[in-house]
Design an enzyme around this catalytic site. Structure first.
Site, PDB file in Angstrom:
ATOM      1  N   ASN A 103      12.806   0.264   1.903  1.00 48.41           N
ATOM      2  CA  ASN A 103      11.426   0.536   1.472  1.00 48.41           C
ATOM      3  C   ASN A 103      11.198  -0.156   0.128  1.00 48.41           C
ATOM      4  O   ASN A 103      11.927   0.110  -0.843  1.00 48.41           O
ATOM      5  CB  ASN A 103      11.242   2.064   1.367  1.00 48.41           C
ATOM      6  CG  ASN A 103       9.846   2.443   0.912  1.00 48.41           C
ATOM      7  OD1 ASN A 103       9.312   1.846  -0.020  1.00 48.41           O
ATOM      8  ND2 ASN A 103       9.262   3.448   1.530  1.00 48.41           N
ATOM      9  N   GLU A 114      10.953  10.589  12.309  1.00 46.58           N
ATOM     10  CA  GLU A 114      11.785  10.353  11.131  1.00 46.58           C
ATOM     11  C   GLU A 114      11.981  11.703  10.460  1.00 46.58           C
ATOM     12  O   GLU A 114      11.013  12.348  10.044  1.00 46.58           O
ATOM     13  CB  GLU A 114      11.128   9.355  10.178  1.00 46.58           C
ATOM     14  CG  GLU A 114      12.015   9.127   8.949  1.00 46.58           C
ATOM     15  CD  GLU A 114      11.691   7.873   8.153  1.00 46.58           C
ATOM     16  OE1 GLU A 114      11.189   6.909   8.747  1.00 46.58           O
ATOM     17  OE2 GLU A 114      11.948   7.876   6.940  1.00 46.58           O
ATOM     18  N   GLU A 159       4.026   2.466   6.781  1.00 51.18           N
ATOM     19  CA  GLU A 159       3.937   3.902   6.556  1.00 51.18           C
ATOM     20  C   GLU A 159       2.532   4.233   6.060  1.00 51.18           C
ATOM     21  O   GLU A 159       2.023   3.557   5.163  1.00 51.18           O
ATOM     22  CB  GLU A 159       4.972   4.253   5.480  1.00 51.18           C
ATOM     23  CG  GLU A 159       5.458   5.656   5.525  1.00 51.18           C
ATOM     24  CD  GLU A 159       6.423   5.926   4.389  1.00 51.18           C
ATOM     25  OE1 GLU A 159       7.441   5.206   4.281  1.00 51.18           O
ATOM     26  OE2 GLU A 159       6.154   6.842   3.625  1.00 51.18           O
ATOM     27  N   THR A 169       5.996  11.628  -1.101  1.00 48.72           N
ATOM     28  CA  THR A 169       5.673  12.395   0.099  1.00 48.72           C
ATOM     29  C   THR A 169       6.468  13.695   0.096  1.00 48.72           C
ATOM     30  O   THR A 169       7.698  13.660   0.145  1.00 48.72           O
ATOM     31  CB  THR A 169       6.007  11.554   1.350  1.00 48.72           C
ATOM     32  OG1 THR A 169       5.422  10.267   1.167  1.00 48.72           O
ATOM     33  CG2 THR A 169       5.451  12.192   2.599  1.00 48.72           C
ATOM     34  N   ARG A 180      -0.720   3.663   0.476  1.00 46.13           N
ATOM     35  CA  ARG A 180      -1.323   4.970   0.197  1.00 46.13           C
ATOM     36  C   ARG A 180      -2.827   4.829   0.012  1.00 46.13           C
ATOM     37  O   ARG A 180      -3.323   3.768  -0.376  1.00 46.13           O
ATOM     38  CB  ARG A 180      -0.711   5.584  -1.071  1.00 46.13           C
ATOM     39  CG  ARG A 180       0.761   5.925  -0.953  1.00 46.13           C
ATOM     40  CD  ARG A 180       1.247   6.650  -2.206  1.00 46.13           C
ATOM     41  NE  ARG A 180       0.837   8.039  -2.204  1.00 46.13           N
ATOM     42  CZ  ARG A 180       1.634   9.068  -1.927  1.00 46.13           C
ATOM     43  NH1 ARG A 180       2.906   8.871  -1.658  1.00 46.13           N
ATOM     44  NH2 ARG A 180       1.176  10.299  -1.926  1.00 46.13           N
ATOM     45  N   HIS A 193       8.497   0.559  -4.466  1.00 41.80           N
ATOM     46  CA  HIS A 193       8.612   0.698  -5.925  1.00 41.80           C
ATOM     47  C   HIS A 193       8.784  -0.628  -6.658  1.00 41.80           C
ATOM     48  O   HIS A 193       8.704  -0.664  -7.888  1.00 41.80           O
ATOM     49  CB  HIS A 193       9.664   1.749  -6.269  1.00 41.80           C
ATOM     50  CG  HIS A 193       9.227   3.083  -5.744  1.00 41.80           C
ATOM     51  ND1 HIS A 193       8.044   3.675  -6.148  1.00 41.80           N
ATOM     52  CD2 HIS A 193       9.740   3.881  -4.783  1.00 41.80           C
ATOM     53  CE1 HIS A 193       7.875   4.800  -5.476  1.00 41.80           C
ATOM     54  NE2 HIS A 193       8.892   4.950  -4.643  1.00 41.80           N
ATOM     55  N   HIS A 229       4.571   1.619   2.255  1.00 43.59           N
ATOM     56  CA  HIS A 229       3.612   2.724   2.401  1.00 43.59           C
ATOM     57  C   HIS A 229       2.312   2.345   1.696  1.00 43.59           C
ATOM     58  O   HIS A 229       2.271   2.243   0.468  1.00 43.59           O
ATOM     59  CB  HIS A 229       4.232   3.980   1.770  1.00 43.59           C
ATOM     60  CG  HIS A 229       3.400   5.215   1.903  1.00 43.59           C
ATOM     61  ND1 HIS A 229       3.801   6.433   1.370  1.00 43.59           N
ATOM     62  CD2 HIS A 229       2.211   5.458   2.490  1.00 43.59           C
ATOM     63  CE1 HIS A 229       2.896   7.350   1.641  1.00 43.59           C
ATOM     64  NE2 HIS A 229       1.909   6.789   2.299  1.00 43.59           N
ATOM     65  N   ARG A 257      -1.542   3.166  -5.036  1.00 38.52           N
ATOM     66  CA  ARG A 257      -0.816   3.222  -6.308  1.00 38.52           C
ATOM     67  C   ARG A 257       0.352   2.228  -6.373  1.00 38.52           C
ATOM     68  O   ARG A 257       0.778   1.852  -7.440  1.00 38.52           O
ATOM     69  CB  ARG A 257      -0.304   4.637  -6.597  1.00 38.52           C
ATOM     70  CG  ARG A 257       0.791   5.072  -5.665  1.00 38.52           C
ATOM     71  CD  ARG A 257       1.378   6.404  -6.063  1.00 38.52           C
ATOM     72  NE  ARG A 257       0.470   7.503  -5.810  1.00 38.52           N
ATOM     73  CZ  ARG A 257       0.875   8.769  -5.662  1.00 38.52           C
ATOM     74  NH1 ARG A 257       2.149   9.062  -5.778  1.00 38.52           N
ATOM     75  NH2 ARG A 257       0.025   9.733  -5.406  1.00 38.52           N
TER      76      ARG A 257
HETATM   77  N1  PXP Z   1      10.813   7.599   4.754  1.00 39.86           N
HETATM   78  C1  PXP Z   1       9.562   8.049   4.523  1.00 39.86           C
HETATM   79  C2  PXP Z   1       8.746   8.477   5.686  1.00 39.86           C
HETATM   80  C3  PXP Z   1       9.036   8.082   3.217  1.00 39.86           C
HETATM   81  O1  PXP Z   1       7.804   8.576   2.988  1.00 39.86           O
HETATM   82  C4  PXP Z   1       9.809   7.580   2.154  1.00 39.86           C
HETATM   83  C5  PXP Z   1       9.235   7.537   0.780  1.00 39.86           C
HETATM   84  O2  PXP Z   1       8.179   6.642   0.741  1.00 39.86           O
HETATM   85  C6  PXP Z   1      11.089   7.110   2.447  1.00 39.86           C
HETATM   86  C7  PXP Z   1      11.578   7.144   3.740  1.00 39.86           C
HETATM   87  C8  PXP Z   1      11.977   6.553   1.386  1.00 39.86           C
HETATM   88  O3  PXP Z   1      12.244   7.528   0.424  1.00 39.86           O
HETATM   89  P1  PXP Z   1      12.967   7.136  -0.914  1.00 39.86           P
HETATM   90  O4  PXP Z   1      12.081   6.163  -1.626  1.00 39.86           O
HETATM   91  O5  PXP Z   1      13.117   8.432  -1.619  1.00 39.86           O
HETATM   92  O6  PXP Z   1      14.273   6.496  -0.524  1.00 39.86           O
END
Ligand code: PXP
Length: 248
Positions: A9, A153, A72, A103, A47, A12, A45, A51
């Protein structure tokens, strides 16, 4: 046992970019680096408040990547329009609250079945594998199968929080719920993924759940990448995943 995929992911990277309002660091560059380093998929994701990831990032990721893109999003009309335009490999539906930092809980599927079934149909017809991000709750798993999702998931956030806090009893209880939920989901014909909050300290027992075929990891990997680089941070996560799989 089926191979365990690592989805990265890259939200960030966009968080860091947006902190200064410019173009760097580029989340697409991070996604391509993750792809080159062996990621099995990329998750982003979009949003409602934009953000971190923005609309243009989603389109750019779709165009640039050779590995699957997991989009996402909240189950809103706006997001359905964007996803139907971008046509990602997968769509993961998550609950979204404006004021949350990340989330928080799983999606309320059981109480929203008719709407979600209607929502999923066009996405599925457009070729997306639809995943629902749910707590390890038998009601939500059962409802996920009923509304036509291909994947669930499982939300590992509660488990990871307990591990991080050193609460071993709470972690063991939540792990048992995740294991039961994975078995239930697979029994209903759903593909099982897991994610949220995973780190080197929490990944092993989750990776050892035999029904889980994909982990999605973001925040911890990006933090670790600051110190050792993204390929090396991913390699250590992959090593732990493979080890857990072998040991299970
Ligand atoms: N899976 C889903 C559905 C999520 O919403 C997130 C956070 O965006 C993640 C995985 C990944 O989480 P993290 O960033 O805490 O590893």
């Amino acid at each position: 046992m089926e191979k365990l995929r690592l989805g990265v992911n890259i939200d960030h990277v966009a968080t860091l970019r947006n902190a200064r309002g410019g173009a760097a660091p580029d989340p697409v560059r991070a996604a391509l680096l993750a792809e080159a380093a062996g990621a099995d998929g990329i998750t982003a994701h979009l949003r409602e408040d934009r953000r971190h990831i923005r609309d243009a990032d989603m389109a750019a990721l779709r165009a640039a990547l050779s590995i699957p893109l997991n989009f996402e999003m909240a189950a809103t009309e706006e997001m359905a329009r964007i996803a139907l335009d971008i046509r990602p490999h997968a769509v993961c539906l998550v609950p979204e609250k404006r004021e949350e930092r990340t989330t928080e809980g799983g999606l309320e599927v059981a109480g929203d079945q008719n709407r979600l079934a209607d929502y999923i149909t066009p996405l599925r017809e457009a070729g997306a594998r639809v995943s629902l991000f749910v707590a390890p709750d038998p009601r939500q798993i059962e409802a996920s199968a009923r509304v036509g999702a291909a994947v669930v998931e499982l939300h590992t956030g509660t488990y990871c929080d307990a591990v991080d806090a050193g609460e071993t009893d709470a972690a063991a209880a939540e792990l048992a719920r995740l294991e039961a939920a994975a078995a239930q989901a697979a029994g209903l014909g759903l593909e099982v993924h897991a994610g949220h909050g995973l780190s080197y300290d929490s990944v092993t027992p989750i990776a050892a759940i035999p029904e889980v075929v994909e982990l999605n990891v973001g925040h911890f990997l990006m933090g670790e990448a600051l110190f050792r680089g993204l390929p090396a941070a991913m390699a250590e996560m992959r090593r732990l995943m493979v080890l857990a799989r072998g040991a299970a």
